[in-house]
Write an enzyme that holds these catalytic residues in place. Sequence first.
Site, PDB file in Angstrom:
ATOM      1  N   ASP A   1      25.168  -2.393  47.264  1.00 29.11           N
ATOM      2  CA  ASP A   1      26.261  -3.233  47.717  1.00 29.11           C
ATOM      3  C   ASP A   1      26.561  -4.231  46.522  1.00 29.11           C
ATOM      4  O   ASP A   1      25.432  -5.002  46.168  1.00 29.11           O
ATOM      5  CB  ASP A   1      26.747  -3.390  48.967  1.00 29.11           C
ATOM      6  CG  ASP A   1      28.216  -3.785  49.339  1.00 29.11           C
ATOM      7  OD1 ASP A   1      29.244  -3.789  48.520  1.00 29.11           O
ATOM      8  OD2 ASP A   1      28.390  -3.281  50.490  1.00 29.11           O
TER       9      ASP A   1
ATOM     10  N   ASP B   1      37.579  -0.728  50.282  1.00 26.90           N
ATOM     11  CA  ASP B   1      36.575  -0.972  52.106  1.00 26.90           C
ATOM     12  C   ASP B   1      38.126  -0.776  53.227  1.00 26.90           C
ATOM     13  O   ASP B   1      37.988  -1.059  53.982  1.00 26.90           O
ATOM     14  CB  ASP B   1      36.748  -2.801  51.758  1.00 26.90           C
ATOM     15  CG  ASP B   1      35.049  -2.723  51.939  1.00 26.90           C
ATOM     16  OD1 ASP B   1      34.261  -2.072  52.149  1.00 26.90           O
ATOM     17  OD2 ASP B   1      34.783  -4.203  52.058  1.00 26.90           O
TER      18      ASP B   1
HETATM   19  C1  DGJ Z   1      30.610  -4.129  51.687  1.00 28.63           C
HETATM   20  C2  DGJ Z   1      31.258  -2.625  51.731  1.00 28.63           C
HETATM   21  O1  DGJ Z   1      31.902  -2.189  51.365  1.00 28.63           O
HETATM   22  C3  DGJ Z   1      31.270  -1.673  53.365  1.00 28.63           C
HETATM   23  O2  DGJ Z   1      31.761  -0.523  53.738  1.00 28.63           O
HETATM   24  C4  DGJ Z   1      30.262  -2.291  53.996  1.00 28.63           C
HETATM   25  O3  DGJ Z   1      28.513  -2.259  53.676  1.00 28.63           O
HETATM   26  C5  DGJ Z   1      29.764  -4.344  54.136  1.00 28.63           C
HETATM   27  N1  DGJ Z   1      29.678  -5.236  52.584  1.00 28.63           N
HETATM   28  C6  DGJ Z   1      28.075  -4.686  55.178  1.00 28.63           C
HETATM   29  O4  DGJ Z   1      28.132  -5.562  54.745  1.00 28.63           O
END
Ligand code: DGJ
Length: 692
Positions: free
Chosen positions: A447, A515
């Site tokens: 991420d 997301d």
């Molecule tokens: C952002 C990601 O897009 C989510 O799926 C998740 O992993 C969060 N970060 C976790 O902090």
Amino acid sequence: MVDIAEDGRTWLLSGPGSGYALHLTGADELLHLHWGPPIALADAEELAKRPPPGPWPFESPLDGREEYPVEGGPRFVRPALSVRTGRRRGTEWRFVSYDVDGEDGTLRLRFDDDGVGVTLHYRMRGDVVERWVTVANGGPEPVELLRADAATWTLPDREGWRLSQLHGRWAAESRLITAPLTYGEKVIGSRRGHTGHQHLPWAALDTDATEERGEVYGCALGWSGSWRISVAQLPDARVQITGGAGHDDSGLLLLAPGESYTTPVFAGLWSDGGFGGASRAWHAYQRAHVIPDAERDRPVLFNSWEATYFDITEEQQAALARRAAEIGVELFVVDDGWFGARTSDRAGLGDWTPSPDRFPRGLKPLADHVHALGMRFGIWVEPEMVNPDSELYRARPDWVQHHPGRTRTELRNQLVLNLAREDVREYLWEHLDTLLSSAPIDYVKWDFNRCFTDAGWPGEPYPQRLWVDHVRALYALLDRLRAAHPRVAFESCSGGGGRIDLGMLGRTDQVWTSDNTDPLDRLAIQHGFTQLHPARVMAAWVTDSPNTQLNGRASSLRFRFVSAMAGVLGVGGDLTRWSPRERTEARRWVELYKEIRPLVQHGELYRLRPPTGGLSAVQYLRGEQTVVLAWLQAQHYGEPVPTVRLRGLDPSASYECRETGEVHRGAVLLHHGLRTGLKGDLDATVLRLRRI
Ligand code: DGJ
């Protein structure tokens, strides 16, 4: 294939369904001749003889016609190359030589300007032309690269160009928008240090194309840092598209004598199959040449994020894993929260060891449990970041990007590590290598949750190199980890789809598309995403209803599953709260997905109807089989729901629908369509057909 004229100054690159030609004048001006349908070398030579326009004192005979406009001389377009030395600025090159690489057919054209070597590279991959440039400092003094784009694409003279782009923001990525192009420049890009949610590095131009017909010119950049694509309509209406790393022209790198810089690839594709044909060609290119192990199926995964957010324990994850295994999940991923002091987004980033409170025995027991349930095991990391509240930051506060005497801007309570520093790179390598060796980990979700804001590097004479060097370091780290741990698959995530590009896709197995897990919003995001990238990398989860992440919208399990089944299916809901009935239904959907997976992940995608409010549908075709996924957002006034006209079928063959048992003639499905049986609001269906 490359054809070369006898005098060695006209080149024609040919793909199976397209051609690309360029010509070097006696004055060493490199001119664009052709990009479009296949042509013969004789055609290219005729084009090379066309006299230049003008002369006019207020226009340049070169503008709009050059392959790679450098700075200086009679040029008024934005330069693709801008170079400064202690003595001068700009480029006046002379042609040195060309060759064609015997292995992969890359055409290389070499130029020199008093020790500054510029090599233009061209490689056909199917009908995709890959272009990139190397600038090498062969002189005695440093050379500053203010700007070095990867390519300039020149379109043929046409009237009425339209520009399509994929724009967005967090939780609303890759939405397709098309608008007429007018005179001047349209610039898209990122000055955030990562690709960004705001634009995918892609642009497509057409004059009258539809989904399945007409010419479409597209280009896509393979770079995961700041970038810029400029689409310029020049005074004579000619259109050029220039793109590369970095957003501004204020300095990319300082090349010491003997150093060189190679730009990312800026790939271009001409298609006369409309937007759908162009997408299928892009997908085939990425599956064949970009995505690692693209022929392998991506497993159905479970991700813990929306189920448990930061509040996680080993027992609770083990319980989720048992539920996930029951419904047929193949890969169980523990998201954020398993490491250091990470009980919220305020602490822990940088400390990549399991939390002593939540995973006192480390990750191995959970990984073993997951494996014993027949699934693979994955974890979440965000290696490029650090929380000020972490062991790492307390030990190495100087490792973050910062300007001395200025505020270190925190976004999501975190700072960006300076990966351009070798000690930072080594720290990350050692900790991640140790982590991946510490437990049987099969999958890493990587991420990146904030943009660059204070990209300073105290003590470094040319700190702005950090923008490029961060991305290079990221690529090198991923490549090294992949080589050392070949069983591990990687997912690129950046708060959803904030780092999706051909560069990242060259070293990750799939991407977290957004997301936004609302299944309805997701249809538009997927519609945009698949303009360029294939379903094989487009991760999508079924989460809880009402949607907890975003909008509270309630939808049926059916609608959520069929929406997520259009890509790489995942489940992200709290399975411990799903009723036995829901879990039984979920198991059936997962089974169905596994059956259609070869078509979805490796077949040809046809977008049958866009998600504009009523009925939308996509179709995947592979060999004798095809599958249609259709969604009805809302039915008004009891009006009949339209049929969906299928694509790519044999009109004279018959196809049996597994869901209805009905047999349909191909011609009927192509010209009159298939009835979906959808009704009401937020309804969805999967229809499998096989040629008989
Ligand atoms: C952002 C990601 O897009 C989510 O799926 C998740 O992993 C969060 N970060 C976790 O902090």
